[in-house]
Design an enzyme around this catalytic site. Structure first.
Site, PDB file in Angstrom:
ATOM      1  N   ALA A 136      -3.540   7.905  -5.071  1.00 16.38           N
ATOM      2  CA  ALA A 136      -2.186   7.365  -5.237  1.00 16.38           C
ATOM      3  C   ALA A 136      -2.374   5.910  -5.664  1.00 16.38           C
ATOM      4  O   ALA A 136      -2.781   5.066  -4.862  1.00 16.38           O
ATOM      5  CB  ALA A 136      -1.421   7.458  -3.929  1.00 16.38           C
ATOM      6  N   GLY A 179       0.826  -1.211   0.000  1.00 14.48           N
ATOM      7  CA  GLY A 179       0.000   0.000   0.000  1.00 14.48           C
ATOM      8  C   GLY A 179       0.849   1.244   0.000  1.00 14.48           C
ATOM      9  O   GLY A 179       2.061   1.186  -0.232  1.00 14.48           O
ATOM     10  N   ASN A 180       0.235   2.366   0.228  1.00  8.84           N
ATOM     11  CA  ASN A 180       0.986   3.624   0.318  1.00  8.84           C
ATOM     12  C   ASN A 180       0.344   4.506   1.388  1.00  8.84           C
ATOM     13  O   ASN A 180      -0.673   4.150   1.973  1.00  8.84           O
ATOM     14  CB  ASN A 180       1.058   4.318  -1.036  1.00  8.84           C
ATOM     15  CG  ASN A 180      -0.312   4.676  -1.558  1.00  8.84           C
ATOM     16  OD1 ASN A 180      -0.987   5.535  -1.007  1.00  8.84           O
ATOM     17  ND2 ASN A 180      -0.742   3.978  -2.607  1.00  8.84           N
ATOM     18  N   ARG A 181       0.978   5.655   1.620  1.00  6.47           N
ATOM     19  CA  ARG A 181       0.594   6.469   2.785  1.00  6.47           C
ATOM     20  C   ARG A 181      -0.466   7.518   2.485  1.00  6.47           C
ATOM     21  O   ARG A 181      -0.717   8.378   3.308  1.00  6.47           O
ATOM     22  CB  ARG A 181       1.849   7.136   3.354  1.00  6.47           C
ATOM     23  CG  ARG A 181       2.825   6.127   3.923  1.00  6.47           C
ATOM     24  CD  ARG A 181       4.104   6.784   4.340  1.00  6.47           C
ATOM     25  NE  ARG A 181       3.898   7.805   5.336  1.00  6.47           N
ATOM     26  CZ  ARG A 181       4.747   8.791   5.595  1.00  6.47           C
ATOM     27  NH1 ARG A 181       5.859   8.881   4.891  1.00  6.47           N
ATOM     28  NH2 ARG A 181       4.489   9.674   6.509  1.00  6.47           N
ATOM     29  N   SER A 182      -1.093   7.459   1.325  1.00  4.84           N
ATOM     30  CA  SER A 182      -2.090   8.492   1.021  1.00  4.84           C
ATOM     31  C   SER A 182      -3.270   8.397   1.990  1.00  4.84           C
ATOM     32  O   SER A 182      -3.814   7.323   2.225  1.00  4.84           O
ATOM     33  CB  SER A 182      -2.595   8.306  -0.410  1.00  4.84           C
ATOM     34  OG  SER A 182      -3.648   9.206  -0.636  1.00  4.84           O
TER      35      SER A 182
END
Ligand code: CTP
Length: 414
Positions: free
Chosen positions: A280, A213-216
């Site tokens: 994102a 995943g990502n931090r958005s």
């Protein structure tokens, strides 16, 4: 001059709000005061009526044929609530509508300013803080209380800021909100438009418990959706894994992966006037999904060996939208890019190159550095337009102000 609803909560600081009302009326604003029942225990209706020159009601049962509980909110250009008590913040956060003021808060589509004032313990309480977060995330401007002497002998955060300070904040917000009127644009410039906004960050599952995943956080995308709704648009918000509350009047389609996001966006884009890709999106996903949890010792021949994850490319959704549009002018397509300057060029150089590569109409370039914008309430961006060397710099400002600047740029194209 603006039509303002001044909501007054039941706190001792109500007396300071008389001065705020004076400042508004002396500036020529048309103010309707809507106190709560308990506010009238501190300052009575005759005071509000005399200072505003208008009748004062607390419930929805007066002038019923005039439907004031709907009309007041709909017609307001600014709603200010001061003092916003813990009770009023809780009611607003949960959408209760037991009196005239809370009805106004549900029907208003203009900027809303709330100035909390209460004892420090009540302000610090997790329930109050959660309500304030909910309201802020929905776009309410919450003016933090000042620190100082409270009622009684105690001191701490909880004081209502002075009337002049509240007035200055309201004037700034009004100036921004009435900018459209001053420019001679329609008050609801996106009315009749369908806009699609993607927000959040995709998750690409590896096995039933893990994902890439990502931090958005989704805050910028949610702000874009909220501002578009306030400007009259029909909004579809395709939301990847965000825990934010749905903005008022926005249809939210939750998705998890890049492929799900692509499906939802492409479907919604079929009749859209604008698509904003603020999400994102993971460029890669695991090539294989393991149906069972991958064990630590997954290789019986070498129990210490860590697994390798093979990745495959995800579709470039933005590029796909641009391709699908081909020669047509609709929808207007807006991309986002997180960039850093390096030896090969500045943030703007990289942004311009990406705008040409992606072929979208606008590219909102986020400068990411040590102080990343992920999860923050503020943002700084450069808005680039295809075929133009002009750059709109926005921020540092709240993600709502950034959203307003993006929609201004979209409206120019529309
Ligand atoms: N985007 C997309 N599909 C992807 C990846 C990104 O639609 N698979 C969109 C994002 O929503 C954003 C824009 O493309 O609007 C820019 O994303 P970014 O990752 O910065 O662009 P890339 O093409 O991946 O550029 P880079 O080579 O710098 O990673």
């Amino acid at each position: 001059m603006a039509r303002i609803v001044l909501g007054v909560g039941g706190g001792i600081a109500a007396y300071k709000v008389c001065s705020l009302l004076r400042l508004f009326t002396e500036a020529g604003h048309d103010v309707t005061v809507v106190p709560t029942e308990s506010a009238l225990r501190f300052v009575g209706a005759p005071t509000w009526e005399a200072l505003s020159g208008r009748p004062v009601h607390t419930d929805v049962w007066s002038d019923v044929p005039d439907v004031p509980h709907v009309r007041l909110g709909q017609e307001a250009e600014l709603v200010v609530v001061a003092p916003a008590t813990a009770d009023l913040l809780a009611k607003a956060a949960h959408g209760l509508a037991g009196d005239l003021l809370t009805n106004v808060l549900l029907t208003a589509r203009c900027p809303v300013v709330m100035a909390p004032a209460m004892h420090t313990e009540m302000w610090d309480h997790a329930a109050t803080q959660a309500n304030v977060s909910t309201l802020t995330e929905r776009g309410v401007h919450v003016i933090p209380p000042a620190s100082g002497r409270l009622t009684g002998v105690d001191t701490g955060p909880g004081r209502l800021p002075e009337a002049a300070e509240l007035y200055a904040v309201c004037q700034r917000i009004l100036a921004h909100a009435t900018h459209d009127h001053a420019q001679g644009r329609a008050p609801l410039p996106l009315r009749g438009r369908h806009v699609v906004v993607s927000a959040g960050g995709t998750r690409e599952p590896l096995d039933p418990v893990r994902f890439l995943g990502n931090r958005s956080s989704g805050k910028q995308g949610y702000a874009l959706a909220a501002v578009a709704a306030r400007r009259g648009a029909t909004v579809t918000l395709v939301s990847a894994n965000s825990s934010l509350p749905a903005p008022a009047g926005v249809a939210v389609l939750p998705v998890e992966t890049a492929v799900e996001l692509q499906e939802a966006v492409e479907k919604a884009a079929l009749d859209a006037d604008v698509v904003v890709m603020a999400a994102a999106v993971a460029d890669f996903r695991p090539a294989r999904y393991a149906d069972a949890k991958i064990k630590k010792s997954h290789d019986p021949d070498d129990p210490e060996r860590a697994p390798s994850i093979e990745l495959v490319r995800n579709p470039d959704i933005l590029a796909g939208l641009v391709q699908a549009r081909a020669e047509a002018t609709s929808p207007v397509i807006v991309g986002f890019a997180a960039e850093t300057g390096d030896a090969d060029g500045t943030v703007l150089d990289h942004g311009r190159a990406k705008l040409r590569r992606k072929g979208c109409d606008l590219l909102v370039v986020n400068e990411v550095g040590v102080d990343t914008t992920f999860g923050q309430d503020d943002n700084t961006v450069h808005i680039l337009r295809q075929g133009s060397s002009h750059v709109v710099d926005a921020g540092p400002a709240s993600k709502y102000d950034i959203a307003a600047a993006v929609w201004d740029a979209v409206q120019e194209i529309l």
